[in-house]
Write a protein that holds these residues in place. Structure first.
Motif, PDB file in Angstrom:
ATOM      1  N   GLU A   1       0.847  -1.191   0.000  1.00 53.02           N
ATOM      2  CA  GLU A   1       0.000   0.000   0.000  1.00 53.02           C
ATOM      3  C   GLU A   1       0.884   1.243   0.000  1.00 53.02           C
ATOM      4  O   GLU A   1       1.722   1.422   0.891  1.00 53.02           O
TER       5      GLU A   1
ATOM      6  N   PRO B   1       0.706   5.467  -0.255  1.00 53.17           N
ATOM      7  CA  PRO B   1      -0.246   6.588  -0.177  1.00 53.17           C
ATOM      8  C   PRO B   1      -0.188   7.471  -1.422  1.00 53.17           C
ATOM      9  O   PRO B   1       0.857   7.615  -2.068  1.00 53.17           O
ATOM     10  N   LYS B   2      -1.332   8.033  -1.761  1.00 50.83           N
ATOM     11  CA  LYS B   2      -1.373   9.015  -2.839  1.00 50.83           C
ATOM     12  C   LYS B   2      -2.227  10.216  -2.396  1.00 50.83           C
ATOM     13  O   LYS B   2      -3.208  10.028  -1.666  1.00 50.83           O
TER      14      LYS B   2
ATOM     15  N   ASN C   1      -9.057   3.049  -4.696  1.00 45.98           N
ATOM     16  CA  ASN C   1      -8.978   3.828  -3.467  1.00 45.98           C
ATOM     17  C   ASN C   1      -8.425   5.215  -3.759  1.00 45.98           C
ATOM     18  O   ASN C   1      -7.425   5.359  -4.468  1.00 45.98           O
ATOM     19  N   GLN C   2      -9.049   6.240  -3.214  1.00 45.49           N
ATOM     20  CA  GLN C   2      -8.643   7.615  -3.478  1.00 45.49           C
ATOM     21  C   GLN C   2      -7.400   8.018  -2.706  1.00 45.49           C
ATOM     22  O   GLN C   2      -6.720   8.986  -3.074  1.00 45.49           O
ATOM     23  N   THR C   3      -7.075   7.304  -1.631  1.00 49.16           N
ATOM     24  CA  THR C   3      -5.968   7.726  -0.764  1.00 49.16           C
ATOM     25  C   THR C   3      -4.719   6.859  -0.897  1.00 49.16           C
ATOM     26  O   THR C   3      -3.683   7.202  -0.331  1.00 49.16           O
ATOM     27  N   LYS C   4      -4.793   5.755  -1.639  1.00 52.25           N
ATOM     28  CA  LYS C   4      -3.626   4.887  -1.758  1.00 52.25           C
ATOM     29  C   LYS C   4      -3.726   4.011  -2.993  1.00 52.25           C
ATOM     30  O   LYS C   4      -4.819   3.692  -3.470  1.00 52.25           O
ATOM     31  N   ASP C   5      -2.571   3.659  -3.535  1.00 52.13           N
ATOM     32  CA  ASP C   5      -2.476   2.596  -4.519  1.00 52.13           C
ATOM     33  C   ASP C   5      -2.216   1.295  -3.773  1.00 52.13           C
ATOM     34  O   ASP C   5      -1.405   1.254  -2.831  1.00 52.13           O
TER      35      ASP C   5
ATOM     36  N   SER D   1       3.810   7.405  -5.520  1.00 57.20           N
ATOM     37  CA  SER D   1       2.650   7.082  -6.356  1.00 57.20           C
ATOM     38  C   SER D   1       2.470   8.065  -7.512  1.00 57.20           C
ATOM     39  O   SER D   1       1.511   7.935  -8.282  1.00 57.20           O
TER      40      SER D   1
ATOM     41  N   SER E   1       1.728  11.007  -3.340  1.00 55.23           N
ATOM     42  CA  SER E   1       3.054  10.965  -2.723  1.00 55.23           C
ATOM     43  C   SER E   1       4.049  10.775  -3.850  1.00 55.23           C
ATOM     44  O   SER E   1       3.689  10.415  -4.983  1.00 55.23           O
TER      45      SER E   1
END
Length: 315
Positions: free
Chosen positions: A220, A222-223, A252-256, A228, A225
């Motif tokens: 995981e 974060p994006k 997911n909007q907050t992580k790849d 990402s 970042s």
């Protein structure tokens, strides 16, 4: 879940071993107090009908150590065992006990309970299931006609790390469904996230037809970042490029969430290369993973991701 086949007498049976919920991790067990239920259903391979009056002798192992060995029975053939992970010395089984078979019985969707040190650690759990009766609960199958099934279910083990990248700490998580993850690091020169996992490279174990061997790791990132920002990734296992079996979940909007999906053929290739390089015939060692942000790598996929279908596509 796993669906396994075996013969007994002149018949062939399929055993379904299925966990609900389908994704269980050490985090969800600890944080959400999950109590996963494992279903055992014996089906006639020709008619797909469930066998009745089925007695199961079930052994569950972790890393070769037996955790549970006991008798279970369901008149409809569809056995449910609810696992209640607890920090105690051994597993205790609770349920109605058949007076003749002395087997724990589940009826009408009511599961037997197995409480104790099970599913507390991540990795693979080995299920060995022997069928002792079908059709008639009082008629035991001859020893040479009792089918035995070997199956594996995975519990995800999570490990977190704050990686120093360009002067910033980037929170990263690795989730392994095979074995415990080792040290998670960031290599600035190669711009890569790296981690390790214990692995047994014994070719006899890997070549065994009963051993399906599927390695699933999640990373995981974060994006937004710096890790990402490229929106795509390349992957390497023991230095071998496995980008073609990376799946990137972009929902997911907050992580790849990047999935390493290594099916048996590629695991065998990696193992053979490892043994040739180390001049060994069998070895316990480490398997290394590297994830590199790259515009030329695997791009994020949208929509619902079916991990079972993804695994089948790689075989």
């Amino acid at each position: 879940m796993e669906e396994l086949s075996a013969s007994f007498g002149d018949r062939t049976a399929d055993l379904l071993i299925k966990m609900d919920p389908p994704v269980v991790t050490t985090e969800t067990i600890q944080d959400q107090a999950q109590k996963p239920t494992v279903q055992f259903k014996l089906l006639d391979s020709k008619t797909n009908q469930t066998f009745k009056e089925v007695t199961y002798f079930i052994t569950i192992e972790k890393d070769g150590k037996p955790l549970l060995s006991d008798w279970f029975f369901n008149p409809g053939g569809d056995l449910l065992i609810q696992m209640q992970p607890r920090n105690q010395s051994q597993i205790s089984v609770y349920g109605e006990l058949d007076p003749i078979l002395e087997a724990y019985t589940s009826r009408e969707g009511s599961p037997v309970v197995a409480a104790g040190p099970i599913f507390l650690d991540g990795g693979l759990y080995h299920f060995i299931v022997r069928i002792v009766t079908v059709d008639y609960s009082r008629t035991i199958l001859p020893d040479d006609q009792q089918p035995v099934f070997d199956g594996w279910l995975s519990i995800g083990a999570a490990k977190n790390a704050n990686l120093p990248v360009d002067g910033k700490l980037i929170p990263t998580k690795v989730l392994s469904y095979y074995d415990e993850i080792g040290n998670i690091t960031y290599n600035q020169a190669s711009d890569s996230i790296n981690f390790t996992m214990p692995f047994n490279y014994d070719p006899k174990r890997l070549d065994d037809p009963k051993n399906t061997v599927f390695i699933h790791q999640e990373v995981e990132v974060p994006k937004p970042s710096v890790l990402s920002s490229d929106g795509a990734y390349q992957g390497y296992t023991n230095g071998k490029d496995v980008t073609n079996v990376l799946m990137v979940d972009g929902n997911n909007q907050t992580k790849d969430i990047i999935h390493f999906m290594l099916a048996k053929p590629i695991v065998q290739q990696i193992s053979n290369e490892y043994l040739n390089k180390t001049n060994q015939t069998s070895a316990d060692g480490l398997m290394t993973f590297s994830l590199v942000p790259s515009k030329n790598g695997s791009m994020a996929m949208g929509g619902v991701m079916n991990h079972t279908m993804m695994a089948m596509q790689q075989q």
